[in-house]
Design a protein around this motif. Structure first.
Motif, short mmCIF file in Angstrom:
data_model
loop_
_atom_site.label_atom_id
_atom_site.label_comp_id
_atom_site.label_asym_id
_atom_site.label_seq_id
_atom_site.Cartn_x
_atom_site.Cartn_y
_atom_site.Cartn_z
N ILE A 15 0.88 -1.17 0.00
CA ILE A 15 0.00 0.00 0.00
C ILE A 15 0.91 1.22 0.00
O ILE A 15 1.78 1.36 0.86
N VAL A 16 0.73 2.08 -0.97
CA VAL A 16 1.61 3.24 -1.16
C VAL A 16 0.82 4.52 -0.89
O VAL A 16 -0.25 4.73 -1.48
N ARG A 17 1.36 5.35 -0.01
CA ARG A 17 0.77 6.66 0.27
C ARG A 17 1.53 7.70 -0.53
O ARG A 17 2.75 7.83 -0.40
N LEU A 18 0.79 8.43 -1.34
CA LEU A 18 1.39 9.43 -2.22
C LEU A 18 0.89 10.83 -1.87
O LEU A 18 -0.29 11.00 -1.54
N LEU A 19 1.77 11.81 -1.98
CA LEU A 19 1.31 13.19 -2.07
C LEU A 19 1.33 13.53 -3.54
O LEU A 19 2.38 13.46 -4.19
N THR A 20 0.17 13.87 -4.09
CA THR A 20 0.09 14.17 -5.52
C THR A 20 -0.13 15.65 -5.73
O THR A 20 -0.68 16.35 -4.87
N MET B 246 5.37 14.20 8.33
CA MET B 246 4.55 15.39 8.58
C MET B 246 3.38 15.46 7.60
O MET B 246 2.23 15.69 7.99
N VAL B 247 3.69 15.29 6.33
CA VAL B 247 2.64 15.37 5.32
C VAL B 247 1.62 14.25 5.52
O VAL B 247 0.40 14.48 5.49
N ASP B 248 2.12 13.05 5.75
CA ASP B 248 1.23 11.90 5.87
C ASP B 248 0.31 12.00 7.08
O ASP B 248 -0.88 11.68 7.00
N ARG B 249 0.83 12.48 8.20
CA ARG B 249 0.04 12.48 9.43
C ARG B 249 -0.76 13.77 9.64
O ARG B 249 -1.72 13.77 10.41
N MET B 250 -0.39 14.84 8.97
CA MET B 250 -1.11 16.10 9.15
C MET B 250 -2.17 16.33 8.09
O MET B 250 -3.00 17.23 8.21
N LEU B 251 -2.17 15.52 7.03
CA LEU B 251 -3.15 15.66 5.96
C LEU B 251 -4.09 14.47 5.95
O LEU B 251 -3.67 13.33 6.14
N GLU B 252 -5.36 14.73 5.70
CA GLU B 252 -6.32 13.67 5.43
C GLU B 252 -6.26 13.31 3.95
O GLU B 252 -5.71 14.06 3.14
#
Length: 249
Positions: free
Chosen positions: A21-26, A97-103
């Motif tokens: 499972i890959v979490r991306l900021l797009t 930071m990005v992963d945990r602070m953004l929904e």
């Protein structure tokens, strides 16, 4: 529906025998999660594109919930980050930071560009601590927790601060120091840098030379503020602390 996005891998989680499972900021759709089937296999065409900090073009199918990664083309693999433990620790903290602070679905093209620039800056040996502090302020601004830096948070005076109060949310002038006896003493140099960091575009960040004592003040202030207002036990930051305390020979 098929989506084509510019993405940065924030983290991956093993799923089953061969999947991730890959979490991306797009850039186009904010934070998204996709299933990369077979990515753990040695000959997988998705394996390299699923590694942390990788930036590229990702194509995935999604109707609702978790998407399914169809293909990916790497633009920047950031090998230099993953091969250097200290650089990797700084990069992991920003990604966390990005992963945990953004929904899911949150984010913006601006944030994507700033994270991409921050990862590149660290890989290119720019001062990683300074890069991270600038990015911390970006995330605080996005989350609506931006500290008051131009005036005294208590009385509004613009005469210049004497301390920073994480609890009250900004700088304190000499007359208001009693409002927070646990405030962090704030030097003129650290105060100027904090205000400068707010407006810096990381893509245009040049070489920086900051005295160790000033960096120590910046670190103390931003750590205390993040802990007070965000309240997350940062795993990557704990690892970074260990790396700084016990550096490799």
């Amino acid at each position: 529906m098929l989506h084509t996005v510019q993405g940065i891998v924030l983290r991956t989680t093993d799923y089953g025998e061969g999947n991730k499972i890959v979490r991306l900021l797009t850039r186009e759709a904010g934070k998204v999660g996709v299933m990369a089937r077979g990515a753990k296999k040695l000959n997988s065409r998705l394996g390299a594109a699923s590694q942390a900090f990788t930036r590229g073009e990702y194509v995935y199918f999604r109707t609702s919930g978790l998407g399914t990664l169809s293909s990916a083309e790497i633009a920047d693999a950031h090998h230099g980050l993953r091969e250097d433990l200290m650089k990797s620790a700084y990069a992991a903290y920003m990604a966390e930071m990005v992963d945990r602070m953004l929904e899911d679905g949150d984010g913006s093209a601006v944030l994507f560009d700033q994270l991409a620039a921050a990862l590149t800056a660290i890989e290119e040996n720019k001062d990683a601590q300074i890069v991270v502090h600038i990015f911390e302020l970006r995330m605080l601004m996005l989350a609506g927790y931006m500290p008051v830096l131009d005036t005294c948070v208590s009385c509004g005076s613009s005469s210049g601060p004497a301390a920073f109060s994480p609890q009250l949310g900004g700088t304190l002038c000499p007359n208001c120091l009693f409002k927070d006896p646990r405030g962090v003493p704030l030097t003129e140099a650290a105060w100027k840098l904090l205000r400068m960091f707010v407006g810096i575009d990381i893509r245009r960040l040049g070489a920086t030379t900051v005295k160790p004592e000033t960096k120590a003040v910046l670190k103390s202030i931003l750590r205390a503020y993040m802990d007070t207002h965000i309240g997350v036990n940062w795993k990557a930051r704990s690892f970074l602390d260990q790396m700084e305390k016990y550096p490799l020979p």
